[in-house]
Design a protein around this motif. Structure first.
Motif, PDB file in Angstrom:
ATOM      1  N   GLN A  95      -9.379  -2.984   9.428  1.00 55.19           N
ATOM      2  CA  GLN A  95     -10.458  -3.120   7.952  1.00 55.19           C
ATOM      3  C   GLN A  95     -10.964  -4.537   7.965  1.00 55.19           C
ATOM      4  O   GLN A  95     -11.871  -4.805   7.452  1.00 55.19           O
ATOM      5  N   LEU A  96      -9.773  -5.520   8.049  1.00 55.00           N
ATOM      6  CA  LEU A  96      -9.995  -6.755   7.733  1.00 55.00           C
ATOM      7  C   LEU A  96     -11.169  -7.635   8.742  1.00 55.00           C
ATOM      8  O   LEU A  96     -12.030  -8.002   8.289  1.00 55.00           O
ATOM      9  N   ARG A  97     -11.178  -7.170  10.011  1.00 60.75           N
ATOM     10  CA  ARG A  97     -12.116  -7.543  10.885  1.00 60.75           C
ATOM     11  C   ARG A  97     -13.603  -7.006  10.528  1.00 60.75           C
ATOM     12  O   ARG A  97     -14.656  -7.535  10.407  1.00 60.75           O
TER      13      ARG A  97
ATOM     14  N   VAL B  65       0.901  -1.100   0.072  1.00 63.26           N
ATOM     15  CA  VAL B  65      -0.005  -0.123  -0.041  1.00 63.26           C
ATOM     16  C   VAL B  65       1.094   1.099   0.093  1.00 63.26           C
ATOM     17  O   VAL B  65       1.488   1.488   0.873  1.00 63.26           O
ATOM     18  N   GLY B  66       0.933   1.843  -0.930  1.00 59.67           N
ATOM     19  CA  GLY B  66       1.866   3.113  -1.166  1.00 59.67           C
ATOM     20  C   GLY B  66       3.216   2.521  -1.006  1.00 59.67           C
ATOM     21  O   GLY B  66       3.839   1.914  -1.962  1.00 59.67           O
ATOM     22  N   LEU B  67       3.884   3.281  -0.223  1.00 63.80           N
ATOM     23  CA  LEU B  67       5.246   2.769   0.223  1.00 63.80           C
ATOM     24  C   LEU B  67       5.632   1.640   1.236  1.00 63.80           C
ATOM     25  O   LEU B  67       6.616   1.372   1.438  1.00 63.80           O
TER      26      LEU B  67
ATOM     27  N   ALA C 291      -8.691   4.481   0.905  1.00 62.77           N
ATOM     28  CA  ALA C 291      -9.819   5.359   1.034  1.00 62.77           C
ATOM     29  C   ALA C 291      -9.526   6.057   2.366  1.00 62.77           C
ATOM     30  O   ALA C 291     -10.006   7.404   2.134  1.00 62.77           O
ATOM     31  N   ASN C 292      -9.228   5.865   3.381  1.00 62.53           N
ATOM     32  CA  ASN C 292      -9.322   6.474   4.552  1.00 62.53           C
ATOM     33  C   ASN C 292      -7.818   7.230   4.689  1.00 62.53           C
ATOM     34  O   ASN C 292      -7.730   8.213   5.502  1.00 62.53           O
TER      35      ASN C 292
ATOM     36  N   ARG D 253      -7.899  -7.659  -0.100  1.00 61.16           N
ATOM     37  CA  ARG D 253      -8.020  -6.438  -1.217  1.00 61.16           C
ATOM     38  C   ARG D 253      -9.146  -5.512  -0.613  1.00 61.16           C
ATOM     39  O   ARG D 253      -8.808  -4.204  -0.559  1.00 61.16           O
ATOM     40  N   GLU D 254     -10.231  -5.902  -0.318  1.00 62.59           N
ATOM     41  CA  GLU D 254     -11.231  -4.993   0.381  1.00 62.59           C
ATOM     42  C   GLU D 254     -11.001  -4.082   1.359  1.00 62.59           C
ATOM     43  O   GLU D 254     -11.027  -3.127   1.341  1.00 62.59           O
TER      44      GLU D 254
END
Length: 113
Positions: free
Chosen positions: A92-94, A16-18, A76-77, A68-69
């Motif tokens: 986020q996975l939870r 994710v990004g760096l 997004a956050n 992925r979701e």
């Protein structure tokens, strides 16, 4: 007598990004379905659930969709990550797997722990 236990593991690497990381997906046949546990880089359980499939490879693929979701939600956050986001990914996975049927690996006979 020494007990021998072999647990199949599947690792998903992500970026994710760096920042990059990984989660470990552990599956177990628990009857008519597969129990799935997602762990962080340190082996700590993030979540455990039943994805509603009888095939370990499908359960691993579903875990990849969940990851992925979760990563899309993190982006997004937070936008492009400039620092480690493992806590945010775990949270986020939870949230993503909250709709799945819960599973407690410790309650099963022959636990992994």
């Amino acid at each position: 007598m020494t007990r021998i236990s072999i647990t199949p593991r599947f690792v998903l690497d992500y970026t994710v990004g760096l920042y990059g990381g990984q989660v470990e997906v552990v599956t177990k046949d628990i009857g008519a379905t597969i129990g799935t546990e997602i762990r962080d880089e340190n082996g700590m359980r993030i979540c455990a659930y039943r994805p509603g499939t009888g095939h370990p490879s499908t359960a691993e693929e579903i875990a990849g969709y969940h990851l992925r979701e979760a990563l899309e939600n993190v982006v997004a956050n937070y936008g492009d990550a400039q620092q480690p986001l493992s806590r945010e990914v775990a949270a986020q996975l939870r949230d993503v797997v909250a709709g799945e049927q819960k599973w407690d690996p410790a309650a099963e006979e022959g636990t992994w722990l």
